[in-house]
Enzyme design. Structure first.
Site, PDB file in Angstrom:
ATOM      1  CG  ASN A   5      -2.173   1.276   0.979  1.00  0.00           C
ATOM      2  OD1 ASN A   5      -1.902   2.127   1.346  1.00  0.00           O
ATOM      3  ND2 ASN A   5      -3.224   0.656   2.026  1.00  0.00           N
ATOM      4  CD  GLU A  43      -4.661   4.880   0.770  1.00  0.00           C
ATOM      5  OE1 GLU A  43      -5.185   5.831   1.050  1.00  0.00           O
ATOM      6  OE2 GLU A  43      -3.820   4.251   1.731  1.00  0.00           O
ATOM      7  CE1 TYR A  78      -6.944   0.669   0.722  1.00  0.00           C
ATOM      8  CE2 TYR A  78      -7.932   2.019  -0.935  1.00  0.00           C
ATOM      9  CZ  TYR A  78      -7.187   1.705   0.301  1.00  0.00           C
ATOM     10  OH  TYR A  78      -7.017   3.146   1.649  1.00  0.00           O
ATOM     11  CG  ASP A  84      -5.181  -2.136   3.002  1.00  0.00           C
ATOM     12  OD1 ASP A  84      -4.644  -3.075   3.715  1.00  0.00           O
ATOM     13  OD2 ASP A  84      -4.970  -1.163   3.349  1.00  0.00           O
ATOM     14  CG  ASN A 115      -8.914  -1.527   4.766  1.00  0.00           C
ATOM     15  OD1 ASN A 115      -7.889  -1.189   5.559  1.00  0.00           O
ATOM     16  ND2 ASN A 115      -8.696  -1.063   3.749  1.00  0.00           N
ATOM     17  CG  ASP A 141      -0.235   5.157   5.773  1.00  0.00           C
ATOM     18  OD1 ASP A 141       0.029   4.333   4.812  1.00  0.00           O
ATOM     19  OD2 ASP A 141      -0.334   5.959   6.338  1.00  0.00           O
ATOM     20  CG  HIS A 142      -0.310   0.274   4.570  1.00  0.00           C
ATOM     21  ND1 HIS A 142      -0.869  -0.287   5.069  1.00  0.00           N
ATOM     22  CD2 HIS A 142      -0.796   1.531   4.618  1.00  0.00           C
ATOM     23  CE1 HIS A 142      -1.839  -0.140   5.273  1.00  0.00           C
ATOM     24  NE2 HIS A 142      -1.550   2.000   5.166  1.00  0.00           N
TER      25      HIS A 142
END
Length: 354
Positions: free
Chosen positions: A80, A108, A182, A221, A223, A340-341
């Site tokens: 991501n 993303e 995603y 991702d 989630n 941030d991943h």
């Protein structure tokens, strides 16, 4: 890589405080926002570790290298990137060059058109981008060195096909399917949990259908944080788990997107279907690292990276019948700061099962 690139990274501001789609997990009200400096990077690259054992660097290392891949394997990466344009300014290409995967799954991406990136084009002749109808939002891509037999960007049966754009890409190869997703986020205050339930319902049917034809490699991702230490949730009734996929399970349970009964139960059902005629799937990283509390997402806020406060949202899920072909599956924990991943990488021997 030059030190200049690392130094310039120290000036950037936090661009995403969410675990995906702008959703903030529950964290301490007294926590302070982290500040990145060149001295932080030097210290972190020297071996600084958070309490959970992962490194604490906040920008990419100056030098990136990895062990050679296992012999006769394919290397597949899922990452991501929290926006391709943003990630490219923070060292995206340096990681891709060092990793040199056969298949790169990006989530993303936030692209509005297929990128005209010559470096990516020369490395990956086959590139498939699923682009959201909403500008600079969502986005999934699979880039490959090998030509697939077929490509699909839909989720069959879903009542809102437009909402699926930017969420899924499926490539069919001779030995298996590669599905990059995603996954829909349950939203701030769980306001889109119903949309997530709809996605889960149709995705479970879809991946079951693929698995009946040939083995599946699902990544991206996802989630969802599937497990928590010392808990017995409806997703894992009767089991006392020694692993954790998020830092603060008690405060997040049924309050935060990615860690609700509906989401964890849906994921558990994909792995272990109630119908005995359906094949099982395996969360490969967790199988190979049963006791590790390592994460793929760390908020830019609250100094989460340094404290080791994160979520394991990115994963590889494989048909059980090809799991023994996996040679390694690792979270690239030091590759943080371009997003941030952190990326997750899998190496697998040729799958000639059909």
């Amino acid at each position: 890589m030059s030190q200049k690139r690392t130094a310039s990274s120290s000036k950037r501001k936090a661009e995403s405080d969410s675990n995906s789609d702008g959703v903030k997990p529950v964290e301490s009200k007294n926590a302070k926002k982290a500040k990145v400096t060149v001295s932080d990077v030097a210290e972190d690259n020297g071996g600084g570790l958070a309490p959970n054992g992962q490194p604490t660097n906040k920008v990419l290392p100056v030098k990136i290298s990895f062990p050679p891949r296992a012999e006769d394997t394919s290397r597949i990466v899922s990452w991501n990137i929290c926006g391709l344009a943003s990630s490219q300014k923070k060292g995206f290409k340096y990681y891709v060059e060092a990793e040199d995967p056969d298949i790169l799954i990006l989530t993303e991406t936030k692209v509005n058109d297929e990128p005209a990136d010559l470096a990516l084009a020369s490395r990956f002749p086959y590139r498939y981008w699923s682009i959201s109808e909403k500008k600079t939002y969502s986005g999934t891509a699979i880039l490959s060195k090998h030509k697939p037999l077929s490509v699909d960007k839909t989720l069959p049966g879903h009542p809102d096909p437009k909402s699926i754009k930017g969420r899924i890409v499926t490539l069919e190869f001779e030995g298996y399917y590669v599905v990059g997703t995603y996954v829909v986020n349950a939203g701030q205050g769980l306001k889109t949990l119903e949309a997530k339930k709809t996605w889960n319902h149709h995705f479970e049917a879809y991946i079951r259908d693929l698995d009946r034809k040939k083995p599946v490699m699902w990544a991206g991702d996802l989630n969802v944080a599937p497990t928590a230490i010392g808990t017995s949730t409806p997703a894992v009734v009767g089991l006392y788990l020694t692993s954790s996929d998020l830092s603060n399970p008690k405060t997040n349970w049924n309050k935060s997107a990615g860690y609700t009964e509906a989401e964890t139960s849906a994921f558990a059902r994909i792995l272990n279907p109630p119908n005995c005629d359906a094949g099982k799937l395996v969360d490969v990283w967790r199988k190979l690292h049963p006791d590790d509390h390592h994460y793929t997402y760390f908020s830019y806020r609250f100094n989460c990276r340094a404290k080791g406060i994160g979520w394991r949202l990115d994963a590889f899920v494989l048909s059980e019948r090809i799991v023994d072909r996996v040679k390694t599956c690792e979270i690239r924990s030091e590759i943080y700061g371009a997003s941030d991943h952190c990326p997750i990488v899998l190496e697998i021997a040729p799958a000639d099962v059909s």
